[in-house]
Design a protein around this motif. Structure first.
Motif, PDB file in Angstrom:
ATOM      1  N   ARG A 100      12.813  21.056  -0.103  1.00  0.00           N
ATOM      2  CA  ARG A 100      13.720  19.756  -0.641  1.00  0.00           C
ATOM      3  C   ARG A 100      13.663  18.522   0.406  1.00  0.00           C
ATOM      4  O   ARG A 100      14.060  17.312   0.079  1.00  0.00           O
ATOM      5  N   GLU A 101      13.302  18.880   1.755  1.00  0.00           N
ATOM      6  CA  GLU A 101      13.047  17.602   2.542  1.00  0.00           C
ATOM      7  C   GLU A 101      11.746  16.854   2.446  1.00  0.00           C
ATOM      8  O   GLU A 101      11.647  16.006   2.765  1.00  0.00           O
ATOM      9  N   ALA A 102      10.918  17.498   1.709  1.00  0.00           N
ATOM     10  CA  ALA A 102       9.594  17.015   1.435  1.00  0.00           C
ATOM     11  C   ALA A 102       9.338  15.783   0.382  1.00  0.00           C
ATOM     12  O   ALA A 102       9.903  16.109  -0.566  1.00  0.00           O
ATOM     13  N   ASP A 103       8.635  14.635   0.716  1.00  0.00           N
ATOM     14  CA  ASP A 103       8.254  13.679  -0.279  1.00  0.00           C
ATOM     15  C   ASP A 103       7.081  14.217  -0.890  1.00  0.00           C
ATOM     16  O   ASP A 103       6.665  13.612  -2.091  1.00  0.00           O
ATOM     17  N   VAL A 104       6.248  15.014  -0.311  1.00  0.00           N
ATOM     18  CA  VAL A 104       5.078  15.455  -0.921  1.00  0.00           C
ATOM     19  C   VAL A 104       4.896  16.927  -0.838  1.00  0.00           C
ATOM     20  O   VAL A 104       5.161  17.270   0.435  1.00  0.00           O
ATOM     21  N   ILE A 105       4.641  17.671  -1.777  1.00  0.00           N
ATOM     22  CA  ILE A 105       4.423  19.105  -1.686  1.00  0.00           C
ATOM     23  C   ILE A 105       2.888  19.529  -2.014  1.00  0.00           C
ATOM     24  O   ILE A 105       2.645  19.278  -3.142  1.00  0.00           O
ATOM     25  N   ILE A 106       2.222  20.249  -1.213  1.00  0.00           N
ATOM     26  CA  ILE A 106       1.063  21.107  -1.887  1.00  0.00           C
ATOM     27  C   ILE A 106       1.160  22.291  -1.835  1.00  0.00           C
ATOM     28  O   ILE A 106       1.324  23.121  -0.835  1.00  0.00           O
TER      29      ILE A 106
END
Length: 321
Positions: free
Chosen positions: A189-195
């Motif tokens: 949830r902290e991420a702005d982009v997830i791969i």
């Protein structure tokens, strides 16, 4: 016919060259100037392997060919070989004659990473600072290296089914001067982009793990039955893909479509954003998702660039075929 061996490819092509080739072919696909042939992908009943063919034709560059290969899950453990093995074949569009044979392993890793990076360039928020990685295998390192070039990321958060593999991506982050933290899935949830780059057949990333405004690139699902993220996440997101037909049949969207949460009409080609015929992200709170199924034209575009470079540098092997 020209041959470019696997051993020479890493010294020939850069991440930027692969990115440019993939971005151009996505644009050509969306414009109707390039198309992929139907994919053949089968479990062969030996070594738990998946094997198949991907091909296509790009009228803008007259690139014609196919990639043959697949996934051998026991290679790394038993033979010290990477699990993905492939070869690209190019043909003369004017005559049909065999034009080139190119090692496809490094190219597959490059073009897959380039595809997610193209999606980040065109769909992630400009102010993205934290990138999340789900998966820490061979391909994950390529993904992260390429992605870190698309935004001014300050932190990488990582999760993997096997935590002992996380140092693979921590090293990439450290080499790039970016902080790394191992997290539980809730930490995404902290991420702005997830791969997400796994070979899973059950979802790990749930909709609740994804904050508003995030861009998610799902890069591991390329076979019927595979699944990396909860179908509800696709229902919540604005969904983009490389090719819609593959997305709904063998990509991440197959599950959301099967559950009636998403229709074919809801899925957009990322090439349309590149061409300016689709606005892409329309708000800072919008969740965007790229379903990267891996199309044959990606392989052909990058392989064609490699052949040109090999000829230019005088290292292409010419054989009478």
């Amino acid at each position: 016919m020209l041959i470019v061996p696997e051993r020479d490819i890493a010294d020939l092509i850069t991440r930027k060259a692969a990115f440019d080739a993939v971005e151009k072919v996505f644009a050509a696909m969306a414009a109707g100037d390039a198309y992929n042939f139907p994919v053949v992908r089968e479990a062969i009943g030996h070594e738990d392997a998946l094997y198949g063919f991907k091909g296509g034709f790009d009228r803008t560059s007259l690139t014609l060919g196919l990639k043959a290969g697949g996934y051998w899950p026991n290679n790394l453990e038993r033979r010290d070989l990477i699990n993905h093995q492939s070869t690209v074949f190019l043909f003369d569009a004017d005559t049909g004659k065999a034009k080139a044979m190119v090692g496809g392993n490094y190219l597959t890793a490059l073009r897959t990473a380039a595809a997610s990076s193209v999606s980040i360039k065109h769909l992630a928020r400009p102010d993205a600072k934290v990138i999340g990685m789900i998966g820490a295998g061979h391909q994950a390192a390529f993904q992260l290296r390429a992605a870190l070039e698309q935004r001014e990321f300050e932190k990488v958060v990582g999760w993997n089914y096997h935590p002992d593999m996380l140092p693979n991506i921590e090293k990439v982050a450290t080499d790039a001067g970016v902080a790394f933290e191992a997290v539980q899935l809730e930490g995404m949830r902290e991420a702005d982009v997830i791969i997400s780059i796994t070979s899973a057949f059950a979802p790990s990333l749930m909709s609740d793990h994804v904050a508003a405004g995030t861009h998610v690139a799902c890069m591991g699902t390329d076979t019927k039955g595979k699944q990396e993220v909860e179908a509800a996440l696709l229902a919540r997101a604005t969904v983009f893909t490389d090719e819609v037909a593959q997305s709904i049949s063998i990509g991440e969207a197959q599950h959301a479509v099967a559950q009636g949460l998403l229709s074919e009409a809801d899925i957009n080609q990322v090439g349309a954003v590149i061409n300016g015929t689709h606005p892409g992200r329309t708000s800072a709170a919008e969740v965007t998702l790229f379903d990267g199924t891996g199309v044959g034209l990606q392989d052909l575009a990058v392989a064609a660039a490699v052949v040109d470079l090999a000829v230019e540098k005088g290292i292409a092997i010419e054989v009478d075929f």
